[in-house]
Design a protein around this motif. Structure first.
Motif, short mmCIF file in Angstrom:
data_model
loop_
_atom_site.label_atom_id
_atom_site.label_comp_id
_atom_site.label_asym_id
_atom_site.label_seq_id
_atom_site.Cartn_x
_atom_site.Cartn_y
_atom_site.Cartn_z
N ALA A 133 -72.70 40.92 -75.08
CA ALA A 133 -73.43 40.48 -74.06
C ALA A 133 -73.61 39.20 -74.16
N VAL A 134 -73.62 38.46 -75.33
CA VAL A 134 -73.74 36.84 -75.42
C VAL A 134 -72.52 36.11 -74.87
N ALA A 135 -71.25 36.69 -75.41
CA ALA A 135 -69.87 36.30 -75.19
C ALA A 135 -69.79 36.35 -73.53
N ILE A 157 -68.81 17.06 -60.74
CA ILE A 157 -68.92 17.07 -62.28
C ILE A 157 -67.54 16.28 -62.68
N ASP A 158 -67.97 15.52 -63.92
CA ASP A 158 -66.84 14.70 -64.54
C ASP A 158 -66.22 15.70 -65.46
N PRO A 159 -64.90 16.21 -65.16
CA PRO A 159 -64.44 17.37 -66.20
C PRO A 159 -64.31 16.74 -67.54
N ASP A 160 -64.26 15.40 -67.90
CA ASP A 160 -64.30 14.84 -69.26
C ASP A 160 -65.47 14.90 -70.04
N THR A 161 -66.31 15.45 -69.36
CA THR A 161 -67.96 15.31 -70.07
C THR A 161 -68.05 17.00 -70.24
N ILE A 162 -67.44 17.84 -69.81
CA ILE A 162 -67.65 19.20 -70.03
C ILE A 162 -67.80 19.64 -71.41
N THR A 163 -68.87 20.06 -71.93
CA THR A 163 -69.00 20.55 -73.21
C THR A 163 -68.95 22.11 -73.56
N TRP A 164 -68.99 22.87 -72.42
CA TRP A 164 -69.02 24.22 -72.45
C TRP A 164 -67.97 24.73 -72.47
N ARG A 165 -67.84 25.67 -73.83
CA ARG A 165 -66.60 26.32 -74.16
C ARG A 165 -66.76 27.73 -74.26
N ARG A 166 -65.48 28.53 -74.02
CA ARG A 166 -65.59 29.82 -73.90
C ARG A 166 -65.74 30.38 -75.50
N VAL A 167 -66.10 31.89 -75.56
CA VAL A 167 -66.42 32.14 -77.09
C VAL A 167 -65.63 33.57 -77.19
N PHE A 195 -62.36 27.43 -77.64
CA PHE A 195 -62.99 28.46 -77.93
C PHE A 195 -63.86 28.25 -79.33
N ASP A 196 -65.12 28.61 -79.15
CA ASP A 196 -65.98 28.94 -80.20
C ASP A 196 -66.22 30.53 -80.78
N ILE A 197 -66.55 30.71 -81.92
CA ILE A 197 -66.76 32.07 -82.19
C ILE A 197 -68.10 32.43 -81.38
N ALA A 198 -68.20 33.63 -81.17
CA ALA A 198 -69.29 34.18 -79.98
C ALA A 198 -70.71 33.90 -80.60
N VAL A 199 -71.07 33.75 -82.10
CA VAL A 199 -72.71 33.43 -82.56
C VAL A 199 -72.69 32.24 -82.56
N ALA A 200 -71.65 31.27 -82.47
CA ALA A 200 -72.04 29.70 -82.11
C ALA A 200 -72.44 29.38 -80.79
N SER A 201 -72.29 30.33 -80.02
CA SER A 201 -72.71 29.94 -78.58
C SER A 201 -74.24 29.37 -78.43
N GLU A 202 -74.32 28.65 -77.43
CA GLU A 202 -75.91 28.23 -77.04
C GLU A 202 -76.53 29.51 -76.76
N VAL A 203 -75.66 30.43 -76.22
CA VAL A 203 -76.44 31.57 -75.45
C VAL A 203 -76.87 32.53 -76.90
N MET A 204 -76.41 32.29 -77.70
CA MET A 204 -76.95 33.16 -78.94
C MET A 204 -78.09 32.53 -79.41
N ALA A 205 -78.06 31.06 -79.48
CA ALA A 205 -79.27 30.36 -80.09
C ALA A 205 -80.45 30.82 -79.17
#
Length: 565
Positions: A133-135, A157-167, A195-205
């Motif tokens: 669900a987090v992913a 949005i400035d694409p160079d500032t996007i920090t949100w990654r897929r997991v 990509f990050d591993i799913a548990v490193a997502s801000e959504v998990m935090a």
């Protein structure tokens, strides 16, 4: 000795209704979830429990581990089981394991031997799907960001500032750095991401730190995904994703009820990885659990320099709960490793010389244990040292560790044999923890939130890691300035750092000092409520070993899982 899976399959499980009875819960407080031994709690139970007295609150942490782990989850479960043997009602709260390490090298997070959460195969494989669900929520936001870019970029949005990654919840190193949007206009705007591993997502935090469904919705809305060309933050609410993300996360917000081999209740919620994430189970599980037992035992990931530090300075800030006691898990083998005279590699046997009595190496490596004791004391918590005993450990080595721990500020030190003996093997530990809980607590935070971000980072680096200084890459410097300018300077710090050393360098064992801690990058997890510096070469997407555990996992002719630890 039998494998963990063989022991778990022989468990005498009680109906979950009887486990819930121990907590004063009724059938109206939970729903079974795919198994008669797994249930999701309903969140309205928290209101009903408010009038009950609060449990004593105990955090389990550890010294800097070897790559094989030192049995911290096993000790958490074993202590929970031991409480019953001294006529105390205990509840354990644990993190849900990621399938990355389950199929990688470290193994699962159910404990081990005769101190496990069961059914352990269910526990380690998907469980109630919270990480999925987090992913899904994370990746929905990612898809909607790129859709905005392709559809004329109405938010500027400035694409160079996007920090949100897929997991994804797997160790997959080839996804660490990728280019998306190739193949023409219809496939989106090309840009570099990863990509990050799913548990490193801000959504998990956010899942771990939310206190209600409404709090979850508000936190998801506050997620900052990047900045406009005018240097203004862009949030998930502006993207239009937060409402749908909340819908995806609604069931995941409910803690999961399970049991140990000795039928001690366990609440499982939120994800692991204190080295690249928050690394603690959820506030909601602890809020509920604190009204359901005499002793609430929770676990923080890896060593006290990362998991426990975040427990104290992030989780306890947002929950308002204060620990009454802490346990620091140590092993003779880890102490020997921190002498600097040995090398341990994941997936390979421990060097035979580490299994021989060597008091000099134990004493030399004990500086690491002492540093972790000092870290806990700086937070006003005096730890009990639990020596997780292995077969090759000698009485002289155990006695030496006890002496060093007590001389350097531990409440006391005791060996524990819960892996081989279950709860009865941790009775002495339970008695000492109960005594420590009866002492007056002087809990305090390491830093004040109104300090500048760099001051908070440097306080952790010096006071916990032993660094002499901190250096910032140009990218990190510019990010910190941007976050201060955007009004995020009041947030606590969640460092991403190797778990294999107190420093940034996994090869530096013991208690290194005088080094400069390098900050490569800094992300702002505004929805979760912390700033996220990435130290040195730390990666937020692990990779697989040459022979991952997945190679041994299979189904036999009877349809039974084999090879799972």
């Amino acid at each position: 000795m039998q494998t963990d899976l063989e022991i778990a399959k022989q468990a005498s499980l009680k109906p979950l209704s009887e486990v819930a009875d121990q907590l004063g819960l009724t059938p109206d407080d939970y729903d079974y979830y795919g198994s008669p031994y797994v249930a999701k709690l309903r969140l309205d139970v928290l209101d009903r429990l408010q009038g009950r007295p609060a449990a004593k609150y105990i955090d389990i942490s550890a010294m800097t581990p070897t790559p094989l782990g030192e049995g911290k989850s096993t000790t958490t479960v074993g202590l929970g089981q031991a409480m019953k043997h001294i006529n105390k009602r205990a509840l354990v709260t644990l993190r849900q394991p990621s399938m990355g390490p389950t199929f990688g090298i470290k193994g699962g997070a159910a404990g081990g031997g005769y101190a496990q959460v069961v059914p352990m195969d269910v526990f380690n494989l998907h469980l109630t799907g919270d990480i999925h669900a987090v992913a899904a929520a994370n990746n929905l936001l990612a898809a909607m960001i790129d859709n905005k870019l392709m559809r004329g970029n109405p938010l500027n949005i400035d694409p160079d500032t996007i920090t949100w990654r897929r997991v994804v919840d797997m160790n997959d190193r080839v996804l660490r750095q990728i280019v998306i949007g190739l193949g023409g206009k219809e496939n989106g705007i090309p840009r570099e991401t990863g990509f990050d591993i799913a548990v490193a997502s801000e959504v998990m935090a956010i899942l771990a730190l939310s206190t209600s469904l409404q709090d979850l919705r508000e936190r998801l809305g506050r997620i900052v995904i990047g900045y406009t060309h005018d240097r203004e933050p862009v949030t998930a609410d502006q993207i239009g994703a937060a409402g749908a993300m909340t819908v995806l996360m609604q069931e995941a917000l409910r803690p999961t009820l399970m049991q140990t081999l000795e039928n001690t209740p366990v609440l499982v919620h939120a994800g692991p990885f204190a080295n690249i994430a928050h690394g603690n189970s959820s506030i909601l599980a602890d809020m509920i659990g604190s009204r359901c037992a005499d002793y609430l035992i929770t676990e923080s990931g890896f060593g006290a320099d990362i998991g426990a530090e975040k427990f104290f300075n992030i989780k306890c800030r947002y929950s308002g709960l204060k620990p009454d006691a802490a346990v620091l898990v140590v092993t003779i083998r880890a102490l020997k490793l921190h002498s600097g005279n040995y090398r341990v590699r994941p997936g390979r046997p421990i060097p035979p010389e580490m299994l021989e009595e060597n008091l000099a190496d134990v004493e030399a490596g004990a500086v690491n244990m002492v540093r972790h004791i000092q870290t806990m004391r700086k937070h006003g918590v005096t730890p009990v040292v639990a020596i997780n005993r292995f077969e090759a450990d000698t009485d002289a080595e155990i006695a030496l560790v006890k002496r060093i721990a007590e001389e350097n500020g531990a409440y006391g030190a005791v060996e524990a044999r819960h892996f081989a003996e279950g709860g009865v093997g941790a009775v002495e530990l339970a008695e000492m923890v109960v005594a420590a809980c009866d002492e007056e607590s002087e809990f305090r935070f390491l830093y004040d939130l109104d300090q500048p971000l760099t001051t908070k980072i440097e306080t952790i680096a010096r006071e916990v890691y032993g660094a002499a200084d901190v250096s910032y890459e140009p990218l990190a410097e510019s990010q910190l300035k941007r976050y201060e300018r955007s009004g995020f300077g009041h947030l606590p710090i969640c460092m991403a750092k190797t778990h294999l050393s107190l420093s940034h360098d996994p090869s530096l064992k013991g208690a290194p000092s005088g080094f400069t801690l390098p900050i490569r990058e800094v992300r702002a997890s505004v929805g979760a409520g912390f700033i996220y510096p990435i130290v040195g070469s730390m990666s937020t997407m692990p990779g697989l070993a040459a022979h991952p555990a997945a190679e041994q996992i299979d189904i036999d002719e009877n349809g039974e899982i084999v090879g799972l630890f």
